[in-house]
Design a protein around this motif. Structure first.
Motif, short mmCIF file in Angstrom:
data_model
loop_
_atom_site.label_atom_id
_atom_site.label_comp_id
_atom_site.label_asym_id
_atom_site.label_seq_id
_atom_site.Cartn_x
_atom_site.Cartn_y
_atom_site.Cartn_z
N PHE A 123 0.83 -1.20 0.00
CA PHE A 123 0.00 0.00 0.00
C PHE A 123 0.86 1.25 0.00
O PHE A 123 0.57 2.22 -0.71
CB PHE A 123 -0.94 0.02 1.20
N GLU A 124 1.94 1.25 0.79
CA GLU A 124 2.82 2.42 0.87
C GLU A 124 3.41 2.77 -0.50
O GLU A 124 3.53 3.94 -0.84
CB GLU A 124 3.94 2.17 1.88
N ARG A 125 3.72 1.78 -1.29
CA ARG A 125 4.25 2.04 -2.64
C ARG A 125 3.21 2.74 -3.51
O ARG A 125 3.53 3.70 -4.21
CB ARG A 125 4.69 0.73 -3.29
N CYS A 126 1.97 2.27 -3.45
CA CYS A 126 0.90 2.92 -4.22
C CYS A 126 0.67 4.35 -3.73
O CYS A 126 0.57 5.28 -4.53
CB CYS A 126 -0.40 2.12 -4.10
N ALA A 127 0.58 4.52 -2.42
CA ALA A 127 0.34 5.85 -1.85
C ALA A 127 1.49 6.79 -2.17
O ALA A 127 1.27 7.95 -2.52
CB ALA A 127 0.12 5.74 -0.35
N SER A 128 2.72 6.32 -2.08
CA SER A 128 3.88 7.16 -2.37
C SER A 128 3.90 7.59 -3.83
O SER A 128 4.24 8.73 -4.14
CB SER A 128 5.17 6.43 -2.01
N LEU A 129 3.54 6.68 -4.72
CA LEU A 129 3.47 7.03 -6.14
C LEU A 129 2.39 8.08 -6.37
O LEU A 129 2.60 9.06 -7.09
CB LEU A 129 3.21 5.79 -6.99
N PHE A 130 1.23 7.90 -5.75
CA PHE A 130 0.18 8.90 -5.87
C PHE A 130 0.65 10.26 -5.34
O PHE A 130 0.42 11.29 -5.98
CB PHE A 130 -1.09 8.48 -5.13
N LEU A 131 1.30 10.28 -4.19
CA LEU A 131 1.76 11.55 -3.60
C LEU A 131 2.81 12.22 -4.48
O LEU A 131 2.84 13.45 -4.58
CB LEU A 131 2.29 11.31 -2.19
N TYR A 132 3.64 11.44 -5.14
CA TYR A 132 4.61 11.99 -6.09
C TYR A 132 3.88 12.65 -7.27
O TYR A 132 4.19 13.77 -7.66
CB TYR A 132 5.55 10.89 -6.58
N VAL A 133 2.88 11.94 -7.80
CA VAL A 133 2.10 12.50 -8.92
C VAL A 133 1.34 13.74 -8.46
O VAL A 133 1.27 14.74 -9.18
CB VAL A 133 1.15 11.43 -9.51
N LEU A 134 0.79 13.70 -7.24
CA LEU A 134 0.07 14.85 -6.69
C LEU A 134 0.98 16.07 -6.59
O LEU A 134 0.59 17.18 -6.94
CB LEU A 134 -0.51 14.51 -5.32
N GLN A 135 2.21 15.87 -6.13
CA GLN A 135 3.16 16.97 -6.01
C GLN A 135 3.41 17.59 -7.39
O GLN A 135 3.42 18.82 -7.54
CB GLN A 135 4.46 16.46 -5.42
N ASN A 136 3.57 16.76 -8.40
CA ASN A 136 3.78 17.28 -9.76
C ASN A 136 2.52 17.90 -10.32
O ASN A 136 2.58 18.88 -11.05
CB ASN A 136 4.31 16.16 -10.66
N PHE A 137 1.37 17.34 -10.00
CA PHE A 137 0.08 17.90 -10.41
C PHE A 137 -0.07 19.32 -9.87
O PHE A 137 -0.42 20.23 -10.61
CB PHE A 137 -1.02 16.98 -9.88
N ILE A 138 0.23 19.51 -8.58
CA ILE A 138 0.12 20.84 -7.97
C ILE A 138 1.08 21.82 -8.64
O ILE A 138 0.74 22.96 -8.92
CB ILE A 138 0.36 20.76 -6.45
N GLY A 139 2.30 21.36 -8.94
CA GLY A 139 3.27 22.23 -9.60
C GLY A 139 2.93 22.53 -11.04
O GLY A 139 3.18 23.64 -11.53
N ASP A 140 2.34 21.57 -11.75
CA ASP A 140 2.08 21.73 -13.18
C ASP A 140 0.73 22.38 -13.49
O ASP A 140 0.59 23.02 -14.51
CB ASP A 140 2.10 20.37 -13.89
N ILE A 141 -0.27 22.18 -12.64
CA ILE A 141 -1.61 22.65 -12.99
C ILE A 141 -1.98 23.92 -12.24
O ILE A 141 -2.01 24.99 -12.84
CB ILE A 141 -2.66 21.53 -12.81
N PRO A 142 -2.27 23.89 -10.93
CA PRO A 142 -2.71 25.12 -10.28
C PRO A 142 -1.65 26.21 -10.23
O PRO A 142 -1.97 27.39 -10.25
CB PRO A 142 -3.11 24.71 -8.86
N GLU A 143 -0.37 25.83 -10.20
CA GLU A 143 0.68 26.85 -10.14
C GLU A 143 1.22 27.22 -11.51
O GLU A 143 2.20 27.94 -11.62
CB GLU A 143 1.79 26.36 -9.21
N SER A 144 0.57 26.71 -12.56
CA SER A 144 1.03 27.04 -13.92
C SER A 144 0.44 28.38 -14.36
O SER A 144 -0.42 28.94 -13.70
CB SER A 144 0.57 25.95 -14.89
#
Length: 152
Positions: A123-144
């Motif tokens: 589960f931690e691997r799945c959650a960590s991958l999601f959190l990595y994508v979320l971090q990039n999502f925040i940087g690429d979309i709302p802060e773009s």
């Protein structure tokens, strides 16, 4: 031929594992189904559950989906935002970002995972991958540049 063993997770187990990782984990019972609510970096996210084993939710779920999103204000350049989302979807093919609602007033990020194990590390691997994508999502979309200052 032996059948593949299917792993399952219960919402209560997911909430507990998120808490072990240092995040909030709260089970929500809603008319559409059970989900787990959590948050990180000021962003609330949910874990949705699909494919109950043998059609019985008490036996656990074989698929999970991490889900987050945010609302948009009127100053957002929708065409530019949709373009940024499409580029994000090409880069992260296993994730899906979408702009939706009447007048394109919401953006969502969803990442699906099959349950490959019911232990903490899986589960931690799945959650960590999601959190990595979320971090990039925040940087690429709302802060773009697609979102005007304070547009999301």
């Amino acid at each position: 031929m032996s059948e593949l063993r299917k792993h399952t997770l219960l919402p209560e187990t997911v909430a507990s594992m998120l808490q072990e990782m240092g995040y909030r984990g709260r089970v929500l019972q809603e008319p559409e189904g059970t989900k787990v609510e959590s948050a990180t970096n000021g962003s609330r996210f949910y874990v949705n559950f699909f494919s109950p084993q043998d059609g019985d939710p008490a036996k656990g779920f074989e698929e999970i989906q991490f889900d987050t999103g945010f609302g948009l204000r009127s100053g957002v350049n929708t065409a530019k935002l949709i373009n940024r989302c499409n580029f994000f979807n090409m880069e992260y093919r296993f994730a899906k970002v979408a702009v939706w609602d009447r007048g394109y007033r919401h953006v969502t990020l969803k990442v699906d995972f099959p349950v490959l194990g019911n232990d903490f590390l899986s589960f931690e691997r799945c959650a960590s991958l999601f959190l990595y994508v979320l971090q990039n999502f925040i940087g690429d979309i709302p802060e773009s540049g697609a979102c005007a200052p304070d547009g999301c």
